[in-house]
Every structure is written in structure tokens, then in C-alpha cells.
Scaffold this active site. Sequence first.
Site, PDB file in Angstrom:
ATOM      1  N   LYS A   1      72.590 -41.854  16.924  1.00 40.34           N
ATOM      2  CA  LYS A   1      71.920 -40.573  17.192  1.00 40.34           C
ATOM      3  C   LYS A   1      72.049 -39.621  16.006  1.00 40.34           C
ATOM      4  CE  LYS A   1      74.444 -39.481  20.766  1.00 40.34           C
ATOM      5  NZ  LYS A   1      75.385 -40.599  20.882  1.00 40.34           N
TER       6      LYS A   1
ATOM      7  N   ARG B   1      74.447 -34.604  28.505  1.00 39.71           N
ATOM      8  CA  ARG B   1      75.330 -35.748  28.704  1.00 39.71           C
ATOM      9  C   ARG B   1      75.668 -35.956  30.175  1.00 39.71           C
ATOM     10  NH1 ARG B   1      77.755 -36.002  23.487  1.00 39.71           N
ATOM     11  NH2 ARG B   1      79.176 -37.729  23.207  1.00 39.71           N
TER      12      ARG B   1
ATOM     13  N   ARG C   1      82.242 -47.270  10.738  1.00 42.36           N
ATOM     14  CA  ARG C   1      82.017 -45.881  10.320  1.00 42.36           C
ATOM     15  C   ARG C   1      83.336 -45.266   9.865  1.00 42.36           C
ATOM     16  NH1 ARG C   1      79.258 -42.075  14.714  1.00 42.36           N
ATOM     17  NH2 ARG C   1      81.247 -42.104  15.775  1.00 42.36           N
TER      18      ARG C   1
ATOM     19  N   ARG D   1      87.250 -39.043  12.280  1.00 37.81           N
ATOM     20  CA  ARG D   1      87.339 -38.269  13.522  1.00 37.81           C
ATOM     21  C   ARG D   1      88.524 -38.742  14.344  1.00 37.81           C
ATOM     22  NH1 ARG D   1      81.443 -38.214  16.234  1.00 37.81           N
ATOM     23  NH2 ARG D   1      82.767 -38.325  18.075  1.00 37.81           N
TER      24      ARG D   1
ATOM     25  N   ARG E   1      85.411 -42.823  25.618  1.00 35.20           N
ATOM     26  CA  ARG E   1      84.092 -42.207  25.402  1.00 35.20           C
ATOM     27  C   ARG E   1      82.985 -43.101  25.961  1.00 35.20           C
ATOM     28  NH1 ARG E   1      84.699 -41.625  19.315  1.00 35.20           N
ATOM     29  NH2 ARG E   1      82.484 -41.181  19.282  1.00 35.20           N
TER      30      ARG E   1
HETATM   31  P1  ADP Z   1      79.675 -39.374  20.168  1.00 33.61           P
HETATM   32  O1  ADP Z   1      78.224 -39.348  20.563  1.00 33.61           O
HETATM   33  O2  ADP Z   1      79.897 -40.227  18.962  1.00 33.61           O
HETATM   34  O3  ADP Z   1      80.617 -39.713  21.291  1.00 33.61           O
HETATM   35  P2  ADP Z   1      79.788 -36.444  19.798  1.00 33.61           P
HETATM   36  O4  ADP Z   1      80.073 -35.892  18.477  1.00 33.61           O
HETATM   37  O5  ADP Z   1      78.419 -36.280  20.358  1.00 33.61           O
HETATM   38  O6  ADP Z   1      80.195 -37.954  19.705  1.00 33.61           O
HETATM   39  O7  ADP Z   1      80.817 -35.826  20.880  1.00 33.61           O
HETATM   40  C1  ADP Z   1      82.205 -35.815  20.673  1.00 33.61           C
HETATM   41  C2  ADP Z   1      82.928 -35.252  21.905  1.00 33.61           C
HETATM   42  O8  ADP Z   1      82.499 -33.895  22.140  1.00 33.61           O
HETATM   43  C3  ADP Z   1      82.645 -35.963  23.227  1.00 33.61           C
HETATM   44  O9  ADP Z   1      83.478 -37.088  23.402  1.00 33.61           O
HETATM   45  C4  ADP Z   1      82.935 -34.844  24.249  1.00 33.61           C
HETATM   46  O10 ADP Z   1      84.319 -34.659  24.438  1.00 33.61           O
HETATM   47  C5  ADP Z   1      82.411 -33.614  23.534  1.00 33.61           C
HETATM   48  N1  ADP Z   1      80.986 -33.343  23.856  1.00 33.61           N
HETATM   49  C6  ADP Z   1      79.937 -33.393  22.992  1.00 33.61           C
HETATM   50  N2  ADP Z   1      78.786 -33.103  23.611  1.00 33.61           N
HETATM   51  C7  ADP Z   1      79.100 -32.867  24.914  1.00 33.61           C
HETATM   52  C8  ADP Z   1      78.351 -32.542  26.074  1.00 33.61           C
HETATM   53  N3  ADP Z   1      77.023 -32.397  26.029  1.00 33.61           N
HETATM   54  N4  ADP Z   1      79.030 -32.391  27.248  1.00 33.61           N
HETATM   55  C9  ADP Z   1      80.354 -32.526  27.326  1.00 33.61           C
HETATM   56  N5  ADP Z   1      81.123 -32.846  26.271  1.00 33.61           N
HETATM   57  C10 ADP Z   1      80.521 -33.020  25.077  1.00 33.61           C
END
Ligand code: ADP
Length: 193
Positions: A13, A88, A127, A139, A150
Site C-alpha cells: 500500500k 481498518r 523490508r 519499525r 498485525r
Molecule cells: P501496516 O499496514 O504495515 O500494518 P501502518 O503503518 O498502516 O502499517 O500501521 C501501523 C500501526 O498503526 C497499526 O498496526 C496500528 O496499530 C496503527 N494504525 C494505523 N492505522 C490505523 C487505523 N486506521 N486504525 C487503527 N489503528 C491504526
Amino acid sequence: MRLVLLGPPGAGKGTQSARLQEKYGIPQLSTGDMLRAAVKAATPIGLQAKAIMAAGSLVPDEVVIGIVAERIDAPDAKRGFILDGFPRTVKQAEALAEILRGKNMSLDAVIELKVDEAALLSRIEKRASETVAGGGVVRHDDSPEVVRARLDAYRTQTAPVVAYYATKNALTSVDGMAPIATVSTAIDKVLGG
Ligand code: ADP
């Protein structure tokens, strides 16, 4: 153009959003990036989100919905945006629909990057090792145990969002296992360019 990109962690993404940002001149709104910035700056939201993110769980809906509502009101998002990592949960998807309705706006596309779960762990490991090789900082939530959490959160809380848009006939799925350029071409086709 207003877009949502859906897909599990490691689906690509971020890579595709960054390219779309260049191509269409609209901002990539990554809730993960926004939350990481809040954690780094130790804002009240950051302090609340820190442990949740470190565990690979989802930050409460109200918090994330508030962040996004505010962000899409910013001047640079007036011409459109790419949402990466939001919605999400179904609750977030409903809130997004409500926010956009209030502005007489709608989404132009919701694109799902479909990937094999088995490939995700190795993608994320790759990555992390590339980041280290490039002198970057990995990260905290890219450790195998947290990645597993996750993926669990994705399966239980985010996969229903894919179904939510599918039942509204608003979803297009793209093969996220293809090479990056092929995925890009497939997305461009969905967007009519
Ligand atoms: P990835 O898609 O690689 O898991 P992101 O950078 O999108 O990583 O998200 C990292 C973390 O941030 C998630 O594991 C969650 O804890 C939090 N997060 C991000 N976006 C949301 C969301 N829309 N709702 C709830 N938590 C979120």
C-alpha cells in the site's frame, strides 16, 4: 480523486500510494505515518497509541477517525487524497462515508491489494533488512511476533472492510503478488489512466 487502498501489512500500500501521490498530485494520507509522528512528538494521541502500536493492535476507532477527519480538511487534500491504512474497521469505513457525505464528496475507488499471507512475513522481513542495509531505522512493529499480531488484526478487523465495500459494489481487487510495476499498471487501469 479520492481513493482508498486496502490490504494487509506488507501488501504494498505504501509503495503504491507514494507513486499515486506523485502521479496525481494528491497527498498520501497514511494513518500509520500520522500515528508514528504523534508517538515521536509525544502528543496526547501519541502517548495513547504507543503501546497499542508496539503490540500490533489497532488504535481506538474514535482516535483514528478524529485524525482523518481533521487531515482531509487540510488545504492540500481539497483536490483529493489517497487513504493508506484507513479504514481498518467497519466502524471506520462507516465514519468515513459519513464524513464524506457531510462534504458532498464520495470515493472514486477502493482498491484492494490481494496477497498470499505466506508471502507477507518474508516481504516484511526483506523490508526490514533492506532498511538496515540502507542505514535506516527498522519499525519497532516489524518484529516477527508483532507482524503476526498485525496480520491477526487484519484478518479479524480489516478483512470485513473488504467485504463491506464489496457488498456496496465499490471494490476493485488487484493482484498484489505481481511485480511493483505490474501492480501500478493494474491500479492505473482501475483509475482510467
Ligand atoms: P501496516 O499496514 O504495515 O500494518 P501502518 O503503518 O498502516 O502499517 O500501521 C501501523 C500501526 O498503526 C497499526 O498496526 C496500528 O496499530 C496503527 N494504525 C494505523 N492505522 C490505523 C487505523 N486506521 N486504525 C487503527 N489503528 C491504526
